[in-house]
Design a protein around this motif. Structure first.
Motif, mmCIF file in Angstrom:
data_model
loop_
_atom_site.group_PDB
_atom_site.id
_atom_site.type_symbol
_atom_site.label_atom_id
_atom_site.label_comp_id
_atom_site.label_asym_id
_atom_site.label_seq_id
_atom_site.Cartn_x
_atom_site.Cartn_y
_atom_site.Cartn_z
ATOM 1 N N HIS A 39 10.554 -2.550 4.766
ATOM 2 C CA HIS A 39 11.366 -3.744 4.501
ATOM 3 C C HIS A 39 11.926 -3.717 3.081
ATOM 4 C CE1 HIS A 39 12.666 -7.902 4.575
ATOM 5 N NE2 HIS A 39 11.987 -8.120 3.470
ATOM 6 N N TYR A 40 11.105 -3.275 2.132
ATOM 7 C CA TYR A 40 11.506 -3.256 0.727
ATOM 8 C C TYR A 40 12.085 -1.904 0.337
ATOM 9 C CZ TYR A 40 8.881 -7.563 0.213
ATOM 10 O OH TYR A 40 8.431 -8.837 0.347
ATOM 11 N N LYS A 41 12.999 -1.924 -0.613
ATOM 12 C CA LYS A 41 13.477 -0.675 -1.200
ATOM 13 C C LYS A 41 12.312 -0.054 -1.971
ATOM 14 C CE LYS A 41 18.134 -2.420 -1.802
ATOM 15 N NZ LYS A 41 19.150 -2.848 -2.755
ATOM 16 N N ILE A 42 12.350 1.263 -2.125
ATOM 17 C CA ILE A 42 11.252 1.964 -2.801
ATOM 18 C C ILE A 42 10.977 1.372 -4.181
ATOM 19 C CG2 ILE A 42 10.546 4.178 -3.798
ATOM 20 C CD1 ILE A 42 11.967 5.516 -1.410
ATOM 21 N N GLU A 43 12.029 1.081 -4.929
ATOM 22 C CA GLU A 43 11.834 0.563 -6.280
ATOM 23 C C GLU A 43 11.278 -0.864 -6.299
ATOM 24 O OE1 GLU A 43 16.233 0.198 -5.157
ATOM 25 O OE2 GLU A 43 14.742 1.792 -5.108
ATOM 26 N N GLU A 44 11.295 -1.555 -5.154
ATOM 27 C CA GLU A 44 10.762 -2.919 -5.077
ATOM 28 C C GLU A 44 9.290 -2.947 -4.643
ATOM 29 O OE1 GLU A 44 13.510 -4.572 -2.263
ATOM 30 O OE2 GLU A 44 14.853 -5.267 -3.832
ATOM 31 N N ARG A 45 8.708 -1.787 -4.404
ATOM 32 C CA ARG A 45 7.325 -1.711 -3.914
ATOM 33 C C ARG A 45 6.304 -1.526 -5.036
ATOM 34 N NH1 ARG A 45 8.677 2.670 0.817
ATOM 35 N NH2 ARG A 45 10.363 1.455 1.755
ATOM 36 N N GLY A 46 6.736 -1.527 -6.264
ATOM 37 C CA GLY A 46 5.861 -1.231 -7.393
ATOM 38 C C GLY A 46 4.647 -2.130 -7.487
ATOM 39 N N ASN A 47 4.849 -3.446 -7.339
ATOM 40 C CA ASN A 47 3.719 -4.375 -7.437
ATOM 41 C C ASN A 47 2.719 -4.160 -6.311
ATOM 42 O OD1 ASN A 47 4.652 -5.683 -9.748
ATOM 43 N ND2 ASN A 47 5.972 -7.022 -8.549
ATOM 44 N N LEU A 48 3.212 -3.813 -5.141
ATOM 45 C CA LEU A 48 2.324 -3.549 -4.010
ATOM 46 C C LEU A 48 1.579 -2.226 -4.198
ATOM 47 C CD1 LEU A 48 1.706 -5.064 -1.399
ATOM 48 C CD2 LEU A 48 3.371 -3.599 -0.257
ATOM 49 N N ARG A 49 2.228 -1.271 -4.835
ATOM 50 C CA ARG A 49 1.620 0.040 -5.065
ATOM 51 C C ARG A 49 0.569 0.012 -6.175
ATOM 52 N NH1 ARG A 49 3.815 4.604 -3.397
ATOM 53 N NH2 ARG A 49 5.636 4.535 -2.091
ATOM 54 N N ASN A 50 0.588 -1.012 -7.002
ATOM 55 C CA ASN A 50 -0.375 -1.123 -8.096
ATOM 56 C C ASN A 50 -1.697 -1.665 -7.547
ATOM 57 O OD1 ASN A 50 -1.637 -1.256 -10.528
ATOM 58 N ND2 ASN A 50 -0.242 -2.747 -11.431
ATOM 59 N N ILE A 51 -2.372 -0.837 -6.796
ATOM 60 C CA ILE A 51 -3.565 -1.223 -6.040
ATOM 61 C C ILE A 51 -4.688 -1.799 -6.904
ATOM 62 C CG2 ILE A 51 -5.415 -0.247 -4.607
ATOM 63 C CD1 ILE A 51 -3.145 1.371 -3.255
ATOM 64 N N PRO A 52 -4.974 -1.255 -8.084
ATOM 65 C CA PRO A 52 -6.078 -1.829 -8.874
ATOM 66 C C PRO A 52 -5.740 -3.144 -9.592
ATOM 67 C CG PRO A 52 -5.237 0.170 -9.933
ATOM 68 C CD PRO A 52 -4.487 -0.001 -8.653
ATOM 69 N N SER A 53 -4.497 -3.576 -9.530
ATOM 70 C CA SER A 53 -4.069 -4.767 -10.258
ATOM 71 C C SER A 53 -4.771 -6.027 -9.749
ATOM 72 C CB SER A 53 -2.555 -4.949 -10.116
ATOM 73 O OG SER A 53 -2.153 -6.198 -10.615
ATOM 74 N N SER A 54 -5.129 -6.901 -10.682
ATOM 75 C CA SER A 54 -5.716 -8.192 -10.287
ATOM 76 C C SER A 54 -4.655 -9.104 -9.665
ATOM 77 C CB SER A 54 -6.361 -8.869 -11.492
ATOM 78 O OG SER A 54 -5.391 -9.093 -12.497
ATOM 79 N N ASP A 55 -3.367 -8.782 -9.858
ATOM 80 C CA ASP A 55 -2.273 -9.549 -9.260
ATOM 81 C C ASP A 55 -1.917 -9.075 -7.849
ATOM 82 O OD1 ASP A 55 -1.944 -11.217 -11.412
ATOM 83 O OD2 ASP A 55 -0.367 -10.004 -12.340
ATOM 84 N N TRP A 56 -2.561 -7.998 -7.391
ATOM 85 C CA TRP A 56 -2.214 -7.442 -6.086
ATOM 86 C C TRP A 56 -2.280 -8.476 -4.968
ATOM 87 C CZ3 TRP A 56 -3.642 -6.519 -1.109
ATOM 88 C CH2 TRP A 56 -2.925 -5.554 -0.424
ATOM 89 N N PRO A 57 -3.331 -9.307 -4.875
ATOM 90 C CA PRO A 57 -3.386 -10.294 -3.780
ATOM 91 C C PRO A 57 -2.178 -11.237 -3.767
ATOM 92 C CG PRO A 57 -5.539 -10.089 -4.792
ATOM 93 C CD PRO A 57 -4.570 -9.315 -5.664
ATOM 94 N N LYS A 58 -1.680 -11.587 -4.936
ATOM 95 C CA LYS A 58 -0.499 -12.457 -5.012
ATOM 96 C C LYS A 58 0.718 -11.754 -4.413
ATOM 97 C CE LYS A 58 1.587 -12.811 -8.932
ATOM 98 N NZ LYS A 58 1.943 -13.078 -10.322
ATOM 99 N N HIS A 59 0.901 -10.494 -4.734
ATOM 100 C CA HIS A 59 2.042 -9.739 -4.206
ATOM 101 C C HIS A 59 1.877 -9.482 -2.708
ATOM 102 C CE1 HIS A 59 3.572 -9.329 -8.201
ATOM 103 N NE2 HIS A 59 2.430 -8.785 -8.608
ATOM 104 N N TYR A 60 0.649 -9.219 -2.293
ATOM 105 C CA TYR A 60 0.379 -9.023 -0.869
ATOM 106 C C TYR A 60 0.715 -10.286 -0.081
ATOM 107 C CZ TYR A 60 -2.197 -8.970 3.484
ATOM 108 O OH TYR A 60 -2.532 -9.080 4.802
ATOM 109 N N GLU A 61 0.341 -11.441 -0.596
ATOM 110 C CA GLU A 61 0.600 -12.701 0.117
ATOM 111 C C GLU A 61 2.104 -12.900 0.322
ATOM 112 O OE1 GLU A 61 -0.068 -15.840 2.402
ATOM 113 O OE2 GLU A 61 -1.585 -14.455 1.687
ATOM 114 N N LYS A 62 2.898 -12.560 -0.668
ATOM 115 C CA LYS A 62 4.364 -12.657 -0.534
ATOM 116 C C LYS A 62 4.847 -11.732 0.581
ATOM 117 C CE LYS A 62 8.612 -11.674 -3.008
ATOM 118 N NZ LYS A 62 9.188 -11.026 -4.174
ATOM 119 N N VAL A 63 4.372 -10.500 0.569
ATOM 120 C CA VAL A 63 4.751 -9.521 1.583
ATOM 121 C C VAL A 63 4.287 -9.985 2.958
ATOM 122 C CG1 VAL A 63 4.256 -7.164 2.372
ATOM 123 C CG2 VAL A 63 4.815 -7.575 -0.009
#
Length: 95
Positions: A39-63
């Protein structure tokens, strides 16, 4: 539990997937976006790809919300298409 579905999706390790492991769960979400959903362009997947990030759940919820919306649209599209095909079939039988 997920082995058959992951095998059907051609996931690289369907028998070893542990849904209770946060890292594995996050990795499979990224894999699904990269390989299947796209769904997302490759360059828009950065936050989702940052797996160890404490913000990952927030980005996942949007997705997740976007994916649920897409599923709802597809479900409605299939229902409408099925109804149209049924009407066409019914009209053919009347002729």
């Amino acid at each position: 539990m997920f082995r058959r579905k992951l095998t059907a999706l051609e996931y690289h390790n369907p028998t070893g997937f542990d849904c209770k492991d946060d890292t594995e769960f996050r990795n499979i979400i990224v894999w699904l976006e990269d390989q299947k959903i796209r769904h997302y362009k490759i360059e828009e997947r950065g936050n989702l790809r940052n797996i160890p990030s404490s913000d990952w759940p927030k980005h996942y919820e949007k997705v997740r919300q976007i994916y649920l919306y897409i599923c709802l649209i597809l479900k409605n599209y299939i229902m409408v298409s099925t109804k149209i095909l049924n009407i066409i079939d019914h009209n053919k039988k009347l002729k």
